[in-house]
Enzyme design. Structure first.
Site, PDB file in Angstrom:
ATOM      1  CG  HIS A  51      -4.000 -11.756  -6.168  1.00 25.86           C
ATOM      2  ND1 HIS A  51      -4.477 -10.482  -5.970  1.00 25.86           N
ATOM      3  CD2 HIS A  51      -3.518 -12.154  -4.974  1.00 25.86           C
ATOM      4  CE1 HIS A  51      -4.300 -10.128  -4.724  1.00 25.86           C
ATOM      5  NE2 HIS A  51      -3.714 -11.121  -4.088  1.00 25.86           N
TER       6      HIS A  51
HETATM    7  C1  T46 Z   1      -3.531  -9.879  -1.209  1.00 29.45           C
HETATM    8  C2  T46 Z   1      -4.824  -9.221  -0.890  1.00 29.45           C
HETATM    9  C3  T46 Z   1      -5.468  -9.768   0.335  1.00 29.45           C
HETATM   10  C4  T46 Z   1       2.354  -2.367  -3.067  1.00 29.45           C
HETATM   11  O1  T46 Z   1       3.072  -1.550  -3.693  1.00 29.45           O
HETATM   12  N1  T46 Z   1       2.809  -2.924  -1.897  1.00 29.45           N
HETATM   13  C5  T46 Z   1       2.077  -3.791  -1.173  1.00 29.45           C
HETATM   14  O2  T46 Z   1       2.539  -4.276  -0.113  1.00 29.45           O
HETATM   15  C6  T46 Z   1       0.769  -4.157  -1.658  1.00 29.45           C
HETATM   16  C7  T46 Z   1      -0.090  -5.147  -0.884  1.00 29.45           C
HETATM   17  C8  T46 Z   1       0.318  -3.589  -2.823  1.00 29.45           C
HETATM   18  N2  T46 Z   1       1.105  -2.711  -3.501  1.00 29.45           N
HETATM   19  C9  T46 Z   1       0.567  -2.093  -4.730  1.00 29.45           C
HETATM   20  C10 T46 Z   1       0.330  -3.015  -5.895  1.00 29.45           C
HETATM   21  C11 T46 Z   1      -0.818  -2.345  -6.630  1.00 29.45           C
HETATM   22  O3  T46 Z   1      -0.325  -1.363  -7.492  1.00 29.45           O
HETATM   23  O4  T46 Z   1      -0.694  -1.523  -4.401  1.00 29.45           O
HETATM   24  C12 T46 Z   1      -1.577  -1.631  -5.505  1.00 29.45           C
HETATM   25  C13 T46 Z   1      -2.842  -2.380  -5.078  1.00 29.45           C
HETATM   26  O5  T46 Z   1      -2.524  -3.770  -4.857  1.00 29.45           O
HETATM   27  P1  T46 Z   1      -3.479  -4.964  -5.332  1.00 29.45           P
HETATM   28  O6  T46 Z   1      -4.204  -4.580  -6.550  1.00 29.45           O
HETATM   29  O7  T46 Z   1      -2.661  -6.220  -5.376  1.00 29.45           O
HETATM   30  O8  T46 Z   1      -4.501  -5.014  -4.083  1.00 29.45           O
HETATM   31  P2  T46 Z   1      -5.556  -6.159  -3.736  1.00 29.45           P
HETATM   32  O9  T46 Z   1      -6.456  -5.590  -2.706  1.00 29.45           O
HETATM   33  O10 T46 Z   1      -6.167  -6.735  -4.947  1.00 29.45           O
HETATM   34  O11 T46 Z   1      -4.669  -7.341  -3.059  1.00 29.45           O
HETATM   35  C14 T46 Z   1      -4.031  -7.120  -1.816  1.00 29.45           C
HETATM   36  C15 T46 Z   1      -2.594  -7.648  -1.856  1.00 29.45           C
HETATM   37  O12 T46 Z   1      -1.894  -7.026  -2.944  1.00 29.45           O
HETATM   38  C16 T46 Z   1      -2.545  -9.137  -2.023  1.00 29.45           C
HETATM   39  O13 T46 Z   1      -1.231  -9.603  -1.767  1.00 29.45           O
HETATM   40  O14 T46 Z   1      -3.354 -11.063  -0.940  1.00 29.45           O
HETATM   41  O15 T46 Z   1      -4.743  -7.798  -0.776  1.00 29.45           O
END
Ligand code: T46
Length: 134
Positions: A51
């Site tokens: 993303h």
């Molecule tokens: C990014 C990269 C480097 C939350 O509820 N609160 C939060 O602060 C974050 C970061 C995530 N979440 C939830 C959203 C999803 O349901 O945690 C779950 C996993 O998040 P995501 O799939 O977006 O994780 P990554 O590792 O793909 O991405 C993360 C960050 O979300 C993103 O902002 O830049 O790490």
């Protein structure tokens, strides 16, 4: 070649007791921190991210272990290694990123300038590309 990766180097402090690294907002990184999260226990072979953000500004630091990050601004693609607890990768808005090759002990610390907001995510690569065309 143009490089997408921008780095912040943090001072390593320490004495005979061990090491310490301090990161001060607005001094060591160019924003105020509203949110800290960390990614850990990522299974080997798993990739995360995929993303970009509309507005969010972040710094990523591998405070333990290592991982790789693919950066893509819509034109240029670059792969970097995060393997230093005293070096932060700048992750500004509108930079597509994918994290992969996590070591078993990787803890990826993320400093963000805003609270979590799903509407700030661009999770569709075609949409991202269309937004980068000026
Ligand atoms: C990014 C990269 C480097 C939350 O509820 N609160 C939060 O602060 C974050 C970061 C995530 N979440 C939830 C959203 C999803 O349901 O945690 C779950 C996993 O998040 P995501 O799939 O977006 O994780 P990554 O590792 O793909 O991405 C993360 C960050 O979300 C993103 O902002 O830049 O790490």
């Amino acid at each position: 070649m143009t490089e997408l990766a921008k780095w912040f180097d943090f001072n390593q402090l320490g004495d005979e007791r061990g090491l310490l690294c301090a990161i001060e907002a607005q001094r060591c990184i160019p924003f105020s921190i509203k949110r800290i999260y960390y990614i850990y226990d990522t299974d080997s072979g798993v990739a995360r991210g995929f993303h970009a953000h509309h507005k969010l500004d972040q710094v990523l630091i591998a405070v333990s272990g290592n991982c790789k990050v693919k950066l893509d601004d819509g034109v240029i693609t670059e792969h970097v290694v995060l393997d230093s607890r005293t070096r932060g990768l700048s992750m500004p808005a509108m930079l597509w990123h994918e994290m992969y090759d996590f070591s078993d002990d990787c803890v990826l610390l993320c400093l963000a300038d805003d609270y979590y907001d799903e509407s700030d995510y661009i999770r569709d690569y075609n949409e991202f590309q269309s937004l980068t065309i000026v």
